[in-house]
Motif scaffolding. Sequence first.
Motif, mmCIF file in Angstrom:
data_model
loop_
_atom_site.group_PDB
_atom_site.id
_atom_site.type_symbol
_atom_site.label_atom_id
_atom_site.label_comp_id
_atom_site.label_asym_id
_atom_site.label_seq_id
_atom_site.Cartn_x
_atom_site.Cartn_y
_atom_site.Cartn_z
ATOM 1 N N ALA A 83 0.832 -1.203 0.000
ATOM 2 C CA ALA A 83 0.000 0.000 0.000
ATOM 3 C C ALA A 83 0.864 1.250 0.000
ATOM 4 O O ALA A 83 0.593 2.203 -0.741
ATOM 5 N N ARG A 84 1.906 1.247 0.795
ATOM 6 C CA ARG A 84 2.801 2.411 0.861
ATOM 7 C C ARG A 84 3.459 2.666 -0.492
ATOM 8 O O ARG A 84 3.567 3.803 -0.935
ATOM 9 N N ARG A 92 -3.739 6.104 -5.075
ATOM 10 C CA ARG A 92 -4.450 5.747 -3.845
ATOM 11 C C ARG A 92 -5.394 4.559 -4.032
ATOM 12 O O ARG A 92 -5.584 3.776 -3.107
ATOM 13 N N ASP A 93 -5.980 4.440 -5.209
ATOM 14 C CA ASP A 93 -6.859 3.292 -5.452
ATOM 15 C C ASP A 93 -6.064 1.988 -5.371
ATOM 16 O O ASP A 93 -6.518 1.019 -4.759
ATOM 17 N N ALA A 97 -6.109 -1.455 -2.443
ATOM 18 C CA ALA A 97 -6.340 -2.858 -2.813
ATOM 19 C C ALA A 97 -5.713 -3.869 -1.845
ATOM 20 O O ALA A 97 -6.407 -4.797 -1.402
ATOM 21 N N PRO A 98 -4.427 -3.769 -1.488
ATOM 22 C CA PRO A 98 -3.876 -4.775 -0.583
ATOM 23 C C PRO A 98 -4.489 -4.719 0.819
ATOM 24 O O PRO A 98 -4.615 -5.752 1.489
ATOM 25 N N ASP A 120 -8.206 4.236 6.268
ATOM 26 C CA ASP A 120 -8.817 5.534 6.585
ATOM 27 C C ASP A 120 -7.842 6.682 6.290
ATOM 28 O O ASP A 120 -8.270 7.743 5.823
ATOM 29 N N ALA A 121 -6.569 6.448 6.563
ATOM 30 C CA ALA A 121 -5.569 7.494 6.313
ATOM 31 C C ALA A 121 -5.453 7.811 4.824
ATOM 32 O O ALA A 121 -5.171 8.949 4.444
ATOM 33 N N LEU A 122 -5.688 6.822 3.982
ATOM 34 C CA LEU A 122 -5.653 7.058 2.533
ATOM 35 C C LEU A 122 -6.770 7.996 2.089
ATOM 36 O O LEU A 122 -6.652 8.654 1.059
ATOM 37 N N ASP A 123 -7.833 8.042 2.850
ATOM 38 C CA ASP A 123 -8.985 8.876 2.496
ATOM 39 C C ASP A 123 -8.863 10.302 3.023
ATOM 40 O O ASP A 123 -9.683 11.148 2.686
#
Length: 125
Positions: A83-84, A92-93, A97-98, A120-123
């Motif tokens: 993800a990072r 971000r999409d 996914a992972p 949540d942090a991605l949002d």
Amino acid sequence: MPEYEFWNQIWELNHRVADLGEPLALTDETRALLRDTAAEVAIAPEEAASALQGDVSAAALLKEIAKRIRVGSRRLSRALIEARKHEEAGDRDAARAPLLALLDVEVVPLYREQAQIQLDALDEP
């Protein structure tokens, strides 16, 4: 929140039983450790109580607890790294996914919580 000291005790006990071949001594302390830690890795109280009735089933419970901690930790680490990587690339999409894949299979509440926090942090803007 899990007691990491207990998780370390599980790791050590499982190592002695599974790797070194020591018998599992079902003392009151060991029963309490297995019962309490089973709850932290999403094993139903009834299932844990039943397993704690005998040495063989208690050893199987120990093995399952240790497996959930180990496998879940590795799964979470891989998902966070992937993800990072995607987040740093600006996707971000793809970063979600992972984490979503992990949430589809992970049962350990702590690992699920950590994945959800990252999601949540991605949002966040």
